[in-house]
Design a protein around this motif. Structure first.
Motif, PDB file in Angstrom:
ATOM      1  N   LEU A 137      29.204  29.159  38.719  1.00  0.00           N
ATOM      2  CA  LEU A 137      29.847  29.924  37.640  1.00  0.00           C
ATOM      3  C   LEU A 137      30.188  31.344  38.096  1.00  0.00           C
ATOM      4  O   LEU A 137      31.265  31.865  37.758  1.00  0.00           O
ATOM      5  CB  LEU A 137      28.951  29.957  36.403  1.00  0.00           C
ATOM      6  CG  LEU A 137      28.780  28.626  35.668  1.00  0.00           C
ATOM      7  CD1 LEU A 137      27.800  28.772  34.516  1.00  0.00           C
ATOM      8  CD2 LEU A 137      30.119  28.112  35.168  1.00  0.00           C
ATOM      9  N   LEU A 138      29.300  31.971  38.875  1.00  0.00           N
ATOM     10  CA  LEU A 138      29.603  33.309  39.399  1.00  0.00           C
ATOM     11  C   LEU A 138      30.790  33.256  40.365  1.00  0.00           C
ATOM     12  O   LEU A 138      31.650  34.151  40.363  1.00  0.00           O
ATOM     13  CB  LEU A 138      28.385  33.890  40.114  1.00  0.00           C
ATOM     14  CG  LEU A 138      27.269  34.426  39.218  1.00  0.00           C
ATOM     15  CD1 LEU A 138      26.086  34.868  40.058  1.00  0.00           C
ATOM     16  CD2 LEU A 138      27.789  35.596  38.389  1.00  0.00           C
ATOM     17  N   ALA A 139      30.858  32.209  41.199  1.00  0.00           N
ATOM     18  CA  ALA A 139      31.969  32.084  42.142  1.00  0.00           C
ATOM     19  C   ALA A 139      33.284  31.873  41.401  1.00  0.00           C
ATOM     20  O   ALA A 139      34.322  32.480  41.751  1.00  0.00           O
ATOM     21  CB  ALA A 139      31.709  30.941  43.112  1.00  0.00           C
ATOM     22  N   VAL A 140      33.275  31.020  40.366  1.00  0.00           N
ATOM     23  CA  VAL A 140      34.499  30.773  39.598  1.00  0.00           C
ATOM     24  C   VAL A 140      34.919  32.052  38.866  1.00  0.00           C
ATOM     25  O   VAL A 140      36.115  32.409  38.838  1.00  0.00           O
ATOM     26  CB  VAL A 140      34.278  29.592  38.613  1.00  0.00           C
ATOM     27  CG1 VAL A 140      35.423  29.500  37.611  1.00  0.00           C
ATOM     28  CG2 VAL A 140      34.125  28.296  39.377  1.00  0.00           C
ATOM     29  N   ALA A 141      33.950  32.774  38.287  1.00  0.00           N
ATOM     30  CA  ALA A 141      34.280  34.043  37.603  1.00  0.00           C
ATOM     31  C   ALA A 141      34.829  35.065  38.598  1.00  0.00           C
ATOM     32  O   ALA A 141      35.770  35.820  38.288  1.00  0.00           O
ATOM     33  CB  ALA A 141      33.044  34.585  36.899  1.00  0.00           C
ATOM     34  N   GLY A 142      34.269  35.099  39.803  1.00  0.00           N
ATOM     35  CA  GLY A 142      34.760  36.025  40.833  1.00  0.00           C
ATOM     36  C   GLY A 142      36.183  35.698  41.258  1.00  0.00           C
ATOM     37  O   GLY A 142      37.020  36.588  41.448  1.00  0.00           O
ATOM     38  N   VAL A 143      36.501  34.405  41.423  1.00  0.00           N
ATOM     39  CA  VAL A 143      37.850  34.002  41.817  1.00  0.00           C
ATOM     40  C   VAL A 143      38.838  34.363  40.716  1.00  0.00           C
ATOM     41  O   VAL A 143      39.939  34.878  40.982  1.00  0.00           O
ATOM     42  CB  VAL A 143      37.887  32.491  42.149  1.00  0.00           C
ATOM     43  CG1 VAL A 143      39.319  31.989  42.280  1.00  0.00           C
ATOM     44  CG2 VAL A 143      37.116  32.227  43.421  1.00  0.00           C
ATOM     45  N   LEU A 145      38.483  36.712  38.401  1.00  0.00           N
ATOM     46  CA  LEU A 145      38.575  38.170  38.347  1.00  0.00           C
ATOM     47  C   LEU A 145      39.433  38.706  39.492  1.00  0.00           C
ATOM     48  O   LEU A 145      40.252  39.609  39.305  1.00  0.00           O
ATOM     49  CB  LEU A 145      37.169  38.778  38.391  1.00  0.00           C
ATOM     50  CG  LEU A 145      37.075  40.284  38.238  1.00  0.00           C
ATOM     51  CD1 LEU A 145      37.618  40.714  36.860  1.00  0.00           C
ATOM     52  CD2 LEU A 145      35.662  40.743  38.407  1.00  0.00           C
ATOM     53  N   PHE A 146      39.288  38.131  40.682  1.00  0.00           N
ATOM     54  CA  PHE A 146      40.100  38.552  41.821  1.00  0.00           C
ATOM     55  C   PHE A 146      41.581  38.234  41.576  1.00  0.00           C
ATOM     56  O   PHE A 146      42.456  39.042  41.914  1.00  0.00           O
ATOM     57  CB  PHE A 146      39.605  37.843  43.095  1.00  0.00           C
ATOM     58  CG  PHE A 146      40.355  38.241  44.322  1.00  0.00           C
ATOM     59  CD1 PHE A 146      40.212  39.469  44.884  1.00  0.00           C
ATOM     60  CD2 PHE A 146      41.263  37.332  44.890  1.00  0.00           C
ATOM     61  CE1 PHE A 146      40.939  39.813  46.035  1.00  0.00           C
ATOM     62  CE2 PHE A 146      41.977  37.668  46.022  1.00  0.00           C
ATOM     63  CZ  PHE A 146      41.810  38.909  46.601  1.00  0.00           C
ATOM     64  N   VAL A 148      43.098  37.975  38.654  1.00  0.00           N
ATOM     65  CA  VAL A 148      43.599  38.853  37.597  1.00  0.00           C
ATOM     66  C   VAL A 148      43.844  40.257  38.151  1.00  0.00           C
ATOM     67  O   VAL A 148      44.868  40.894  37.854  1.00  0.00           O
ATOM     68  CB  VAL A 148      42.619  38.880  36.401  1.00  0.00           C
ATOM     69  CG1 VAL A 148      42.981  40.015  35.418  1.00  0.00           C
ATOM     70  CG2 VAL A 148      42.607  37.552  35.680  1.00  0.00           C
ATOM     71  N   LEU A 149      42.944  40.760  38.963  1.00  0.00           N
ATOM     72  CA  LEU A 149      43.108  42.113  39.518  1.00  0.00           C
ATOM     73  C   LEU A 149      44.210  42.164  40.586  1.00  0.00           C
ATOM     74  O   LEU A 149      44.826  43.207  40.787  1.00  0.00           O
ATOM     75  CB  LEU A 149      41.780  42.607  40.114  1.00  0.00           C
ATOM     76  CG  LEU A 149      40.680  42.892  39.106  1.00  0.00           C
ATOM     77  CD1 LEU A 149      39.405  43.298  39.818  1.00  0.00           C
ATOM     78  CD2 LEU A 149      41.108  43.990  38.129  1.00  0.00           C
ATOM     79  N   ALA A 150      44.452  41.045  41.268  1.00  0.00           N
ATOM     80  CA  ALA A 150      45.456  41.030  42.314  1.00  0.00           C
ATOM     81  C   ALA A 150      46.867  41.056  41.698  1.00  0.00           C
ATOM     82  O   ALA A 150      47.812  41.534  42.345  1.00  0.00           O
ATOM     83  CB  ALA A 150      45.305  39.801  43.196  1.00  0.00           C
ATOM     84  N   GLU A 151      47.039  40.556  40.486  1.00  0.00           N
ATOM     85  CA  GLU A 151      48.352  40.534  39.854  1.00  0.00           C
ATOM     86  C   GLU A 151      48.737  41.911  39.283  1.00  0.00           C
ATOM     87  O   GLU A 151      49.891  42.200  39.125  1.00  0.00           O
ATOM     88  CB  GLU A 151      48.388  39.496  38.726  1.00  0.00           C
ATOM     89  CG  GLU A 151      48.408  38.063  39.234  1.00  0.00           C
ATOM     90  CD  GLU A 151      48.500  37.078  38.096  1.00  0.00           C
ATOM     91  OE1 GLU A 151      48.654  37.495  36.945  1.00  0.00           O
ATOM     92  OE2 GLU A 151      48.378  35.889  38.382  1.00  0.00           O
ATOM     93  N   SER A 152      47.764  42.703  38.978  1.00  0.00           N
ATOM     94  CA  SER A 152      48.099  43.983  38.364  1.00  0.00           C
ATOM     95  C   SER A 152      48.316  45.111  39.315  1.00  0.00           C
ATOM     96  O   SER A 152      48.552  45.218  40.380  1.00  0.00           O
ATOM     97  CB  SER A 152      47.021  44.413  37.393  1.00  0.00           C
ATOM     98  OG  SER A 152      45.732  44.351  37.965  1.00  0.00           O
TER      99      SER A 152
END
Length: 152
Positions: A137-143, A145-146, A148-152
């Motif tokens: 779950l932490l790995a999926v949340a990290g991917v 989040l990455f 989402v942040l990469a698009e902005s």
């Protein structure tokens, strides 16, 4: 005149005649008829003799020996096996279920011989299953989040 072809071979119903004796009245194993002194064992040749009864109270039947208390089933290990199998067969999280499945199977097989060891293995299986779910779950949340942040 009678039409009986064997008139002399029928037993007399009143009990008179050569056929009036009861065939079951004498013991065939007593020599000399029913008045003999010596009696042979009451079994046929070729068969085993009846066993003598030991003195005292009668013995219980052979199947009535005391059984040990049945070991309780390891329900926790069975649930762990089912959930680990489901995570393996979904295809997305294969690595999550492998340690839990192995430890759950070991917990079920050791239940009859070592219930405490089986409970420890099951507990370790649940801990590894939960830890791997948490890491996934932490790995999926990290991917996410990455991404989402990469698009902005």
């Amino acid at each position: 005149m009678s039409n009986d072809p064997y008139p002399n071979d029928r037993p007399d119903p009143r009990g008179n005649g050569p056929y009036s004796s009861d065939p079951y009245s004498s013991d065939p194993y007593v020599p000399g008829g029913p008045s003999g002194q010596q009696q042979l064992p009451a079994y046929e040749p070729g068969r085993s003799a009846p066993l003598p009864q030991p003195p005292g109270p009668p013995l219980p039947p052979p199947y009535a020996y005391p059984m040990g208390a049945p070991t309780p089933t390891n329900t926790s290990a069975i649930v762990l096996i089912v959930l680990s199998s489901l995570t393996i067969f979904t295809g997305y999280c294969c690595y999550i279920g492998i340690p839990g499945l192995v430890l759950g199977i070991l917990g079920v097989t050791k239940q009859a011989t070592d219930p405490e060891g089986a409970a420890k293995l099951t507990k370790i299986g649940w801990i590894s299953f939960g830890a791997l779910i948490g890491l996934t779950l932490l790995a999926v949340a990290g991917v996410i989040l990455f991404a989402v942040l990469a698009e902005s």
